[in-house]
Scaffold this motif. Structure first.
Motif, PDB file in Angstrom:
ATOM      1  N   ALA A  84       0.803  -1.092   0.099  1.00 16.14           N
ATOM      2  CA  ALA A  84       0.186   0.175  -0.049  1.00 16.14           C
ATOM      3  C   ALA A  84       0.886   1.450   0.011  1.00 16.14           C
ATOM      4  O   ALA A  84       0.509   2.141  -0.502  1.00 16.14           O
ATOM      5  N   ILE A 119      -4.951   5.308   7.591  1.00 10.66           N
ATOM      6  CA  ILE A 119      -4.539   3.634   7.096  1.00 10.66           C
ATOM      7  C   ILE A 119      -3.286   3.545   7.252  1.00 10.66           C
ATOM      8  O   ILE A 119      -2.782   2.652   6.540  1.00 10.66           O
ATOM      9  N   LEU A 122      -1.858   0.014   7.191  1.00  9.82           N
ATOM     10  CA  LEU A 122      -1.907  -0.839   6.036  1.00  9.82           C
ATOM     11  C   LEU A 122      -0.649  -0.649   5.133  1.00  9.82           C
ATOM     12  O   LEU A 122      -0.579  -1.472   4.014  1.00  9.82           O
ATOM     13  N   ARG A 125       0.938  -3.709   4.070  1.00 11.17           N
ATOM     14  CA  ARG A 125       0.225  -4.884   3.384  1.00 11.17           C
ATOM     15  C   ARG A 125       0.234  -4.656   1.902  1.00 11.17           C
ATOM     16  O   ARG A 125       0.566  -3.627   1.366  1.00 11.17           O
ATOM     17  N   LEU A 130      -6.124  -6.118   0.273  1.00 14.90           N
ATOM     18  CA  LEU A 130      -6.850  -5.443   0.948  1.00 14.90           C
ATOM     19  C   LEU A 130      -8.422  -5.525   0.585  1.00 14.90           C
ATOM     20  O   LEU A 130      -8.642  -6.070  -0.654  1.00 14.90           O
ATOM     21  N   SER A 131      -9.488  -5.099   1.385  1.00 15.95           N
ATOM     22  CA  SER A 131     -10.737  -5.255   1.307  1.00 15.95           C
ATOM     23  C   SER A 131     -10.784  -3.973   0.006  1.00 15.95           C
ATOM     24  O   SER A 131      -9.964  -3.137   0.084  1.00 15.95           O
ATOM     25  N   GLU A 134     -10.605  -0.499   1.759  1.00 17.44           N
ATOM     26  CA  GLU A 134      -9.290  -0.152   2.053  1.00 17.44           C
ATOM     27  C   GLU A 134      -8.486   0.093   0.749  1.00 17.44           C
ATOM     28  O   GLU A 134      -7.687   1.171   0.721  1.00 17.44           O
ATOM     29  N   ARG A 135      -8.763  -0.450  -0.138  1.00 15.05           N
ATOM     30  CA  ARG A 135      -8.036  -0.148  -1.349  1.00 15.05           C
ATOM     31  C   ARG A 135      -8.606   1.127  -2.074  1.00 15.05           C
ATOM     32  O   ARG A 135      -7.845   1.998  -2.420  1.00 15.05           O
ATOM     33  N   VAL A 138      -6.590   3.823  -0.150  1.00 10.50           N
ATOM     34  CA  VAL A 138      -4.981   3.802  -0.439  1.00 10.50           C
ATOM     35  C   VAL A 138      -5.140   4.594  -1.756  1.00 10.50           C
ATOM     36  O   VAL A 138      -4.263   5.417  -2.119  1.00 10.50           O
ATOM     37  N   HIS A 164     -18.269   1.416   4.794  1.00 11.35           N
ATOM     38  CA  HIS A 164     -17.121   1.659   3.865  1.00 11.35           C
ATOM     39  C   HIS A 164     -17.744   3.010   2.999  1.00 11.35           C
ATOM     40  O   HIS A 164     -16.936   3.910   2.718  1.00 11.35           O
TER      41      HIS A 164
END
Length: 268
Positions: A84, A119, A122, A125, A130-131, A134-135, A138, A164
């Motif tokens: 990330a 974040i 992350l 990671r 990532l979910s 989360e993506r 990022v 989210h």
């Protein structure tokens, strides 16, 4: 008056010279302002963002981004398993001279953007692990790392769960205010426009468009015409504020004749 960052003047685009994605579009997006773009599939929402980003030129008229642009696409999955942190670092590309590697300042800015969006955990990671939510965060951090005055987001909350969605759209409003960014984003969720947009651009199938303040432009009649589905705007009080939500009326629900169970909460 806030400084204009995006200007479209009598702009139009057609891929084949026959069917227009949009036409005769005049639009200004100023620093600190969020404009949401809504419309049916294939109406040219993503095409408009690509034109603002300079990835394509409009067929007619003029579209200018008055400053560098951060662009968050609808979907992005790198071929290699970058962390990330490295994905966000790619946002610094315009600031790194040719044949040079990122320096300490670049890495500090990336760390700051990850922290700003909550974040930082992350960073190491793999992006691909990532979910979806989360993506998306990022990718927004990547755009912010570029230190651009303009942010374009193509359906930033698509395919995200409600939690989210709430996280991403709240973040967009916050960074627009904190950084005085000009934000243009597309969405299929009218509720997201109600929540954070200052103005909306409604793009119809027949090349017509309507631009105005969100609360004045997103009427039941305008949304029903836009989506060709009856809609209701529900107004209710929550946490000391008067809020508005969008509710489509689907034929299948009407056909089933759903009834409210005794004691269920409802909005008048």
């Amino acid at each position: 008056m806030a400084e204009p960052r995006i200007q479209a003047t009598r702009a139009g685009h057609s891929y084949d010279g026959q069917r227009w994605q949009f036409r005769e579009l005049d639009l200004i997006v100023s620093a600190g302002e969020i404009v949401a773009v809504l419309g049916p599939n294939g109406r040219g929402k993503s095409t408009l963002l690509r034109a603002v980003a300079g990835l394509i030129r409009p067929s007619v008229g003029n579209i200018k981004a008055l400053g560098d642009v951060g662009f968050v696409p609808q979907a992005f999955m790198p071929a290699f398993s970058y962390s990330a942190f490295d994905i966000v670092l790619m946002g610094r590309t315009r600031h790194i001279p040719l044949l040079r590697t990122p320096g300490r300042r670049d890495r500090d800015i990336v760390s700051a953007c990850l922290a700003e969006l909550g974040i930082a955990r992350l960073a190491e990671r793999s992006f691909n692990s990532l979910s979806g939510g989360e993506r998306q965060l990022v990718l927004i951090a990547q755009a912010l790392a570029g230190e651009t005055p303009i942010l374009l987001l193509d359906e930033p909350a698509a395919a995200l769960d409600l939690h989210h969605q709430d996280e991403v759209i709240a973040l967009i409003r916050k960074i627009a205010d904190d950084r005085q960014l000009a934000v243009l984003f597309t969405t299929h969720h009218p509720d997201h426009a109600f929540a954070i947009a200052d103005r909306v651009l409604l793009m119809h199938d027949d090349e017509r468009h309507l631009i105005g303040p969100a609360v004045e432009t997103m009427t039941e009649a305008n949304l029903a015409e836009l989506y060709r589905v009856p809609v209701r705007l529900l107004r209710f009080a929550a946490e000391g504020r008067e809020l508005t939500a969008f509710a489509p009326i689907f034929r299948s629900q009407v056909a089933r004749g759903s009834k409210r169970a005794p004691g269920d909460g409802h909005v008048e």
